[in-house]
Structures are given as C-alpha cells and as structure tokens.
Motif scaffolding. Structure first.
Motif, PDB file in Angstrom:
ATOM      1  N   VAL A 142       0.769  -0.844   0.053  1.00 47.84           N
ATOM      2  CA  VAL A 142      -0.275   0.063  -0.308  1.00 47.84           C
ATOM      3  C   VAL A 142       0.865   1.037  -0.252  1.00 47.84           C
ATOM      4  O   VAL A 142       1.018   2.344  -0.327  1.00 47.84           O
ATOM      5  CB  VAL A 142      -1.085   0.202   1.031  1.00 47.84           C
ATOM      6  N   GLN A 191       2.392   3.157  -8.600  1.00 45.81           N
ATOM      7  CA  GLN A 191       1.656   3.122  -9.778  1.00 45.81           C
ATOM      8  C   GLN A 191       0.747   3.573  -9.471  1.00 45.81           C
ATOM      9  O   GLN A 191       0.327   4.355 -11.327  1.00 45.81           O
ATOM     10  CB  GLN A 191       0.446   1.217  -9.218  1.00 45.81           C
ATOM     11  N   GLY A 198      -4.239  -2.340  -3.253  1.00 42.94           N
ATOM     12  CA  GLY A 198      -4.128  -3.178  -2.636  1.00 42.94           C
ATOM     13  C   GLY A 198      -3.835  -3.088  -0.951  1.00 42.94           C
ATOM     14  O   GLY A 198      -2.818  -4.689  -0.941  1.00 42.94           O
ATOM     15  N   VAL A 231       0.866   1.231  -4.106  1.00 43.58           N
ATOM     16  CA  VAL A 231       0.072   2.203  -4.391  1.00 43.58           C
ATOM     17  C   VAL A 231       0.805   3.536  -5.372  1.00 43.58           C
ATOM     18  O   VAL A 231      -0.070   4.248  -6.424  1.00 43.58           O
ATOM     19  CB  VAL A 231      -1.109   2.516  -3.840  1.00 43.58           C
ATOM     20  N   GLY A 244      -6.501   2.752  -5.298  1.00 46.72           N
ATOM     21  CA  GLY A 244      -5.326   2.084  -5.052  1.00 46.72           C
ATOM     22  C   GLY A 244      -4.164   1.299  -3.893  1.00 46.72           C
ATOM     23  O   GLY A 244      -4.556   0.523  -4.229  1.00 46.72           O
ATOM     24  N   VAL A 245      -5.605   2.162  -3.197  1.00 41.71           N
ATOM     25  CA  VAL A 245      -5.255   1.608  -1.550  1.00 41.71           C
ATOM     26  C   VAL A 245      -6.077   0.999  -1.720  1.00 41.71           C
ATOM     27  O   VAL A 245      -5.960  -0.467  -1.098  1.00 41.71           O
ATOM     28  CB  VAL A 245      -6.274   2.766  -0.429  1.00 41.71           C
ATOM     29  N   THR A 289      -5.974   7.094  -6.787  1.00 39.42           N
ATOM     30  CA  THR A 289      -5.377   6.655  -4.613  1.00 39.42           C
ATOM     31  C   THR A 289      -6.133   6.047  -4.331  1.00 39.42           C
ATOM     32  O   THR A 289      -5.837   4.646  -3.370  1.00 39.42           O
ATOM     33  CB  THR A 289      -4.852   8.554  -4.350  1.00 39.42           C
ATOM     34  N   SER A 331      -0.616  -1.078 -15.341  1.00 43.80           N
ATOM     35  CA  SER A 331      -1.106   0.180 -15.005  1.00 43.80           C
ATOM     36  C   SER A 331      -2.209   1.017 -16.229  1.00 43.80           C
ATOM     37  O   SER A 331      -2.384   2.102 -16.143  1.00 43.80           O
ATOM     38  CB  SER A 331      -0.431   1.322 -14.222  1.00 43.80           C
TER      39      SER A 331
END
Length: 316
Positions: A88, A95, A235, A92, A231-232, A228, A179
């Motif tokens: 994370v 990416q 992750g 993340v 993505g978190v 974000t 990505s």
C-alpha cells in the motif's frame, strides 16, 4: 361548497401515497439486491467473526477469541500485515505516479499518440493470472530474458520472485506494467484541462513545474483522489498476483502462499488460508472485518485530507 373544500385534500394525499408506492415499487429490485448481496453478508460476517464456525458444524459464540488470536496467536499475520502495508505504501503511490507520468507524456505526443496509448494500455487487458505467469517467466533468474539483458549490460540480475528482498519490488513492476486502465483515466482528465489556463500561466512566466503544480494538479485532483482511493483498496485486497507469482516461482503446482520466506504473503491470502484451507471460518470472518474497517479508515482519511487540501487551495 364548504363540503367540497373539506374533501379536497383527500385525493391529494391519495396521489402522494400512490406516488410513494410507485417509487418504492421501482426501487424494490435494487433494495432487495442491496439487502441480499451486501447487508446480509456483511451482518453475517460480523456475527460469524464472534463464533467458532468451521462451515460444517453448528457455530458457537466465542466472544473476542478470534480477534485475540489475530493479535497474539497467529504466527503468520505479522508477515501478512507487513507485506500488505509495504504494497500500500510503496506500490500504490508508484503505480499512481507512473500512470500519471505516462499519461502526461502520451498527452503531449504530436505523432503516434494513438499507437503509444494503445501499447501502454494493452497489458491491462491481459487476465491477471496469465499476465503474472508471463511476468514471472520473464523475470526467471536462470532462463528469463530480463536477467539475460542485464547480463549483456554487465549487471548481475537479482533472483526477483525467488528472493525475499526482491519479490515485492518485482510485484511492483508487475503492477506498473498493468497500470493501463489508470493511465487512460489520467489521460482523459489531462485532455480536459483548458488550454487557456496553460496560456495564462505561460504569460505570467510560469515554468513547466509551476504549470503542473498550479494548473494541472488542481484541475485533475479529483481524478488523482479517485485513483489513490481505489488503488489503496486494491492494495489492501492484493491477492491473485501474489498467490500466482509465489506458486509459479516456487515451481510447485501446490499453493505456496508467501514464497519465498513469507515475503509475498498478504492479508487476503492469510484470510483465504484460514477460511478455505484450514476451515476456520470464524477467524477468517474476523480477518475480513478487520480488513473492511482498515479500508474504510483509509478511505475516510484520504477523503478528509483531500477536502482539506481543496479548502486550502481554493481562493478566499
């Protein structure tokens, strides 16, 4: 006349009641689906986390025993938490920055932009399992082309997925390679930034960094926040690539979660092992509840910080 005036509100209330029933009738399929597929599983997961359920016999209430085992008894949970936190915190942001950088480059291309955008997006179309298998083979320390190319350059390539120190960076490279979807989202946002803002900034003497800082970034900040947050959450739920990479790198058809030396064991993998390999459904539900709470906390913190950033950036 007086009687007609007294009876007038009754039809109005009837119409309002009928409209409400009609609205509820249209919403009913969605509400039923929400209750069956979201509320009920969530409530049952919380309940089962306080039981000793093994999906076979009758579950019995055990209080906080599963949560105490998570904190003190599970010998692998610390590896899982540490690896998930690493992904994370490192993977993340890498990416997001990589996808934003590629989108900015492809947005400025004058020739061949469509070709490069397609090439960068294509890896995202590959199924995660097939992409991971191909990536592990490419980074095979003995027969993979990556270490051969590094060898031609005089660089001794690492063991990548077979090394505890390089397995997570290798997974990060895999995430960067795939990505393309995030890159397309950033590209769409960048193309919507008004050109007049850049022209005004150039007239004021703003350089490339200041144009990015004070024009591009505030304009696309909602998209950055979306990337974000998603993505978190992705992750925290990282499972397929880590599981497949550990199994392929180990060279064994049997699942080898965490290979090598627990370096790729993630929190969702530990949840899967507890629930479907060891049949400790109650403990697996406790892990799921903790994962849900952590994901919600991250999301709330990011949204609150983003709203605070917008307030600070907005002109007074």
């Amino acid at each position: 006349m007086a009687t007609q005036l007294q009876l007038a509100p009754a039809p109005l209330r009837t119409r309002v009641r009928r409209n409400r029933l009609r609205v509820l009738l249209f919403l009913a399929p969605g509400l039923v689906g929400f209750a069956v597929f979201l509320v009920y599983p969530l409530v049952m997961t919380v309940w089962l986390s306080f039981t000793n359920s093994n999906m076979i016999s009758q579950a019995q209430f055990v209080g906080l025993r599963n949560y105490r085992y998570l904190l003190d008894g599970d010998p692998l949970i610390r590896h899982a938490i540490r690896n998930t936190a690493w992904l994370v915190v490192i993977m993340v942001p890498a990416q997001v920055l990589f996808a934003l950088g590629v989108a900015m480059v492809t947005a400025r291309l004058k020739a061949g932009a469509s070709v490069f955008r397609t090439l960068f997006y294509l890896p995202a179309l590959a199924p995660p399992v097939a992409a991971t298998v191909a990536f592990v083979c490419m980074f095979n320390p003995n027969s993979g082309p990556v270490n051969r190319i590094l060898g031609l350059l005089g660089i001794h390539g690492p063991l990548w997925f077979n090394s505890p120190d390089w397995s997570k960076p290798a997974l990060t490279l895999l995430a960067l390679w795939g990505s393309g979807t995030m890159m397309v989202i950033f590209l769409a946002a960048l193309l919507e930034v008004p050109a007049e803002l850049y022209e005004a900034a150039e007239l004021d003497g703003a350089g490339p960094w200041h144009r990015f800082r004070y024009v591009t970034l505030p304009t696309i900040s909602p998209v950055v926040l979306f990337a974000t947050v998603t993505g978190v959450i992705a992750g925290l739920q990282y499972f397929t690539q880590a599981m497949v990479a550990s199994q392929v790198a180990n060279g064994n058809i049997q699942p080898a979660p965490g290979y090598p030396d627990g370096s790729t064991l993630t929190f969702p993998q530990q949840l899967y092992i507890a629930g479907f390999n060891q049949f400790h459904a109650g403990y697996a539900c406790a892990l799921a509840v903790v994962l849900f709470v952590v994901a919600m906390a991250f999301t709330v913190v990011l949204l609150r910080r983003a709203s605070g950033f917008d307030i600070e950036e907005s002109p007074r």
